[in-house]
Scaffold this active site. Structure first.
Site, PDB file in Angstrom:
ATOM      1  N   GLU A 191      14.422 -71.835  48.136  1.00 38.37           N
ATOM      2  CA  GLU A 191      13.117 -71.623  46.844  1.00 38.37           C
ATOM      3  C   GLU A 191      13.367 -71.299  45.684  1.00 38.37           C
ATOM      4  O   GLU A 191      13.831 -69.472  45.605  1.00 38.37           O
ATOM      5  CB  GLU A 191      12.118 -71.433  46.963  1.00 38.37           C
ATOM      6  CG  GLU A 191      12.378 -69.793  48.149  1.00 38.37           C
ATOM      7  CD  GLU A 191      10.799 -69.298  48.674  1.00 38.37           C
ATOM      8  OE1 GLU A 191       9.902 -70.356  48.984  1.00 38.37           O
ATOM      9  OE2 GLU A 191      10.810 -67.717  48.788  1.00 38.37           O
TER      10      GLU A 191
ATOM     11  N   GLY B  10      17.393 -65.986  45.480  1.00 35.89           N
ATOM     12  CA  GLY B  10      17.769 -65.356  44.662  1.00 35.89           C
ATOM     13  C   GLY B  10      19.162 -65.513  44.512  1.00 35.89           C
ATOM     14  O   GLY B  10      19.955 -64.346  44.517  1.00 35.89           O
TER      15      GLY B  10
ATOM     16  N   GLY C  88      14.639 -69.397  41.610  1.00 36.33           N
ATOM     17  CA  GLY C  88      14.173 -69.732  40.853  1.00 36.33           C
ATOM     18  C   GLY C  88      14.995 -69.769  39.090  1.00 36.33           C
ATOM     19  O   GLY C  88      15.517 -70.694  38.947  1.00 36.33           O
ATOM     20  N   ARG C  89      15.467 -68.466  39.101  1.00 34.57           N
ATOM     21  CA  ARG C  89      16.260 -68.090  38.342  1.00 34.57           C
ATOM     22  C   ARG C  89      17.509 -69.328  37.783  1.00 34.57           C
ATOM     23  O   ARG C  89      18.049 -69.532  36.456  1.00 34.57           O
ATOM     24  CB  ARG C  89      16.942 -66.726  38.033  1.00 34.57           C
ATOM     25  CG  ARG C  89      17.455 -66.044  36.803  1.00 34.57           C
ATOM     26  CD  ARG C  89      18.450 -64.474  37.564  1.00 34.57           C
ATOM     27  NE  ARG C  89      17.552 -63.416  37.958  1.00 34.57           N
ATOM     28  CZ  ARG C  89      16.503 -62.881  37.301  1.00 34.57           C
ATOM     29  NH1 ARG C  89      17.214 -63.179  35.806  1.00 34.57           N
ATOM     30  NH2 ARG C  89      15.757 -61.763  37.506  1.00 34.57           N
TER      31      ARG C  89
ATOM     32  N   TYR D 164      12.781 -65.861  33.262  1.00 36.18           N
ATOM     33  CA  TYR D 164      12.334 -64.342  34.175  1.00 36.18           C
ATOM     34  C   TYR D 164      12.428 -64.030  32.100  1.00 36.18           C
ATOM     35  O   TYR D 164      12.914 -62.740  32.090  1.00 36.18           O
ATOM     36  CB  TYR D 164      13.031 -63.560  34.562  1.00 36.18           C
ATOM     37  CG  TYR D 164      12.731 -63.810  35.776  1.00 36.18           C
ATOM     38  CD1 TYR D 164      11.575 -63.577  37.099  1.00 36.18           C
ATOM     39  CD2 TYR D 164      13.801 -64.241  36.723  1.00 36.18           C
ATOM     40  CE1 TYR D 164      11.557 -64.362  38.105  1.00 36.18           C
ATOM     41  CE2 TYR D 164      13.541 -64.485  37.961  1.00 36.18           C
ATOM     42  CZ  TYR D 164      12.460 -65.141  39.089  1.00 36.18           C
ATOM     43  OH  TYR D 164      12.423 -65.400  39.922  1.00 36.18           O
TER      44      TYR D 164
ATOM     45  N   CYS E  68       8.941 -50.283  17.779  1.00 37.90           N
ATOM     46  CA  CYS E  68       8.915 -49.429  17.493  1.00 37.90           C
ATOM     47  C   CYS E  68       9.765 -47.990  18.550  1.00 37.90           C
ATOM     48  O   CYS E  68       8.883 -47.256  19.060  1.00 37.90           O
ATOM     49  CB  CYS E  68       8.138 -48.554  16.577  1.00 37.90           C
ATOM     50  SG  CYS E  68       7.341 -49.551  15.314  1.00 37.90           S
TER      51      CYS E  68
END
Ligand SMILES: *Cc1c(COP(=O)(O)O)cnc(C)c1O
Length: 400
Positions: free
Chosen positions: A272, A236, A274-275, A380, A351
């Site tokens: 841990e 995070g 990620g981003r 992500y 659309c």
């Protein structure tokens, strides 16, 4: 605006129109970044990569030399990661693990399970006695701990400190630990505590969260007269899409974790993210198909859209981008459409009015045929997008 790296820029200009859109990953930039993150952390702090942020095999492999292991959150990720980076330590987390997934993880010898409920604990114990009868299986109990409002300020996604399906309630902590101390779960070994409470926190908030997780865990251990070997304080770490040059302060975070570790000798701390590891290494390159005005606003419709890069729609931000003007001559017999205003909204081919990648981008003079490279598309991005909606072709993938 975020300038692409030279390798990405060259490839974005070198691809033919038919080869766009394309995801371009700069693996050298990824390795440089991951090495800097690792270097900022104390040696005793383990770094796992949360595979769900971007599980492309090339990304997992590029991170291999810089991480201590991988966090997987499904049977699918487990099978995929084991294939992409064989033999690396794994932590298996996530709510709603099925008996089949747990069995597969046990058969593969997964080192640690992040267990999310007492029910899952009993399921894992029963499966472990059958699948790996002579081993002890490592468990970290995931808790949804209370967080004070101050440490959560600025968080974009809170998984903890409020009612969520994640982890055990702190009120159930003592009964869960008692299952270990009274010998009810013979095949399982309680290694420690896991908590992943919020995303989008800057270093000072992350440190406050880490400290409160460790303090809480040590109190729990003392109440039960046991020693915890590990505390995983989650991921995070913040990524600021509105300010692409801003970076999570890994140096300050590493120094804070070193202090925390020093206050708890013998404890292995693990994070841990990620981003914050992979967001910056990916770009989504495409071209402007048309430029038009609508009720006073100017729109550029690009090849592709949020069915490939859902991140701005999912998070409600403008994806940072750079325009690479197309060279002359214009190859078509019809004239190029061109922006007359200073600011343009980039939309995709879907659309739906939700298919917007970035609003009000200052790109005066933008013309059909210009290339646009969207930055911060390494986490992500493709893997959270609804690829099949409207059945446009899939992008190309280039690992540079
Ligand atoms: C998603 C997730 C992470 C990674 O979060 P980032 O915001 O990408 O750093 C880490 N741990 C768990 C349990 C997660 O669900």
């Amino acid at each position: 605006m975020t300038a692409p790296t030279p390798a990405v820029r060259d490839r974005a200009l070198g691809l033919s129109t038919e080869e766009l859109p394309a995801y371009l990953y700069d693996l050298t930039a990824l390795e440089t970044h991951a090495a800097a993150v690792r270097a900022a952390l104390p040696r005793q702090v383990e770094l796992y990569y949360a595979a769900k942020a971007n599980p492309e095999p090339e990304i997992l492999a590029a991170l291999d030399a810089h991480v201590d292991g991988y966090e997987v959150s499904s049977g699918g990720e487990l099978a995929h990661v084991v294939k992409a980076v064989a033999g690396r330590p794994l932590a298996f987390g996530g709510p709603g693990k099925t008996p089949d997934e747990l069995t597969a993880a046990l058969e593969l010898g997964v080192e640690r399970f992040h267990v999310e409920s007492a029910y899952e604990l009993r399921m894992l114990a029963a499966l472990a006695s059958r699948v790996v009868p002579h081993s002890r299986v490592g468990v970290l109990l995931r808790f949804n701990l209370d967080l004070d409002a101050e440490s959560l300020a600025g968080s974009s996604l809170a998984m903890g400190g409020r009612p969520t399906p994640f982890g055990l309630d702190p009120a159930d902590a003592d009964s869960a630990v008692s299952l270990f101390t009274d010998g009810s779960l013979p095949p399982l070994q309680l290694l420690g505590v896991h908590a992943h409470l919020a995303s989008g926190l800057a270093a000072p908030q992350q440190l406050a969260v880490a400290e409160s997780i460790v303090t809480w865990s040590q109190k729990l251990a003392r109440r039960h007269g046991i020693r915890l070997a590990e505390v995983n304080v989650g991921g995070g770490m913040s990524v600021d899409y509105a300010d692409p040059a801003a970076r999570f302060d890994w140096t300050a975070y590493g120094e804070g974790l070193a202090r925390l570790r020093a206050a708890h000798p013998g404890l292995t701390l693990r994070i841990e993210p990620g981003r914050a590891l992979t967001a910056y290494c990916g770009w989504y390159a495409t071209e402007v198909l048309d430029v038009k005005r609508s009720h006073g606003e100017e729109f550029a419709v690009v090849r592709g859209g949020t069915h490939h890069l859902r991140t701005p729609a999912a998070k409600g931000h403008d994806q940072p981008c750079t325009v690479l003007p197309a060279g002359e001559p214009w190859p078509h017999p019809w004239p190029r459409s061109e922006a007359r205003q200073d600011r343009v909204t980039f939309a995709g081919q879907l659309c739906t009015p939700k298919d917007v990648l970035a609003r009000g981008v200052p790109v005066a003079g933008l013309r059909a045929g210009d290339r646009v490279v969207f930055a911060m598309a390494g986490a992500y991005a493709w893997n959270i997008s609804h690829h099949d909606f409207l059945m446009h072709p899939r992008p190309g993938f280039h690992f540079l």
